[in-house]
Write a protein that holds these residues in place. Structure first.
Motif, mmCIF file in Angstrom:
data_model
loop_
_atom_site.group_PDB
_atom_site.id
_atom_site.type_symbol
_atom_site.label_atom_id
_atom_site.label_comp_id
_atom_site.label_asym_id
_atom_site.label_seq_id
_atom_site.Cartn_x
_atom_site.Cartn_y
_atom_site.Cartn_z
ATOM 1 N N UNK A 65 1.740 5.635 4.563
ATOM 2 C CA UNK A 65 1.399 6.980 5.026
ATOM 3 C C UNK A 65 0.678 7.742 3.916
ATOM 4 N N UNK A 66 1.173 7.629 2.704
ATOM 5 C CA UNK A 66 0.522 8.279 1.574
ATOM 6 C C UNK A 66 -0.890 7.730 1.376
ATOM 7 N N UNK A 67 -1.021 6.429 1.473
ATOM 8 C CA UNK A 67 -2.339 5.779 1.338
ATOM 9 C C UNK A 67 -3.292 6.256 2.433
ATOM 10 N N UNK A 68 -2.824 6.289 3.665
ATOM 11 C CA UNK A 68 -3.674 6.699 4.784
ATOM 12 C C UNK A 68 -4.073 8.166 4.664
ATOM 13 N N UNK A 69 -3.147 9.003 4.191
ATOM 14 C CA UNK A 69 -3.471 10.412 3.993
ATOM 15 C C UNK A 69 -4.523 10.597 2.916
ATOM 16 N N UNK A 70 -4.552 9.703 1.944
ATOM 17 C CA UNK A 70 -5.567 9.769 0.898
ATOM 18 C C UNK A 70 -6.906 9.218 1.379
#
Length: 162
Positions: A65-70
């Motif tokens: 989720x953190x990766x996708x948000x970035x």
């Protein structure tokens, strides 16, 4: 933003999630695809997962989720049944919109009986409803209607919240 389409198995998370991702022009991911092999085997054998089984899976998803948000965001289908799971999912990124697909046991059980392409047996549905802690702050949408209608309701309800 990452949209997490949540609810019990059979509520339409994958189908609705794919439609929402297409409408928003962002990638779709199915949380089930991130389960370790042991979890899949346990569910296939008809045994429900416990919190210890789920924790590594949820940590993996939190990192994703953190990766996708970035990147440019995403839609994730994930049961996220308990508040503690949702807290873990958002532990690395708070730019998340939960969408709870809400339905009654009978409707969802009938859907589950008719599908043949999923490893979660319908007999585990009761354990899903027992574990479910309905979210207070999610966008709650009924599973009644076809997937396109549900997707339209999600977008309309989200836009009306802004």
């Amino acid at each position: 933003m990452v949209w997490i389409i949540m609810g019990v198995s059979g509520s339409g998370k994958t189908t609705v999630g794919k439609k929402l991702a297409k409408r928003l022009n962002i990638p779709f991911y199915d949380g089930d695809n991130f389960h370790p092999k042991e979890n899949v085997e346990k569910m296939q054998s008809g045994r429900p997962l416990n919190d210890d089984d789920r924790k590594p899976w949820l940590v993996t998803l939190a990192n994703k989720i953190n990766e996708w948000n970035n990147n440019k965001g995403a839609v994730l289908a994930c049961s996220a049944l308990k508040l503690s799971y949702r807290k873990l999912l958002t532990s690395k990124s708070d730019d998340v919109q939960f969408v709870y697909l809400k339905g009654n046991r009978e409707t969802i059980f009938n859907r589950m009986k008719s599908r043949s392409d999923h490893y979660m047996p319908a007999k585990l549905l009761d354990s899903q409803f027992e574990a479910l802690e309905e979210p207070a702050s999610a966008l709650t949408v009924s599973v009644e209607g076809n997937p396109s209608e549900i997707t339209d309701r999600i977008i309309k309800r989200f836009l009306s919240r802004e």
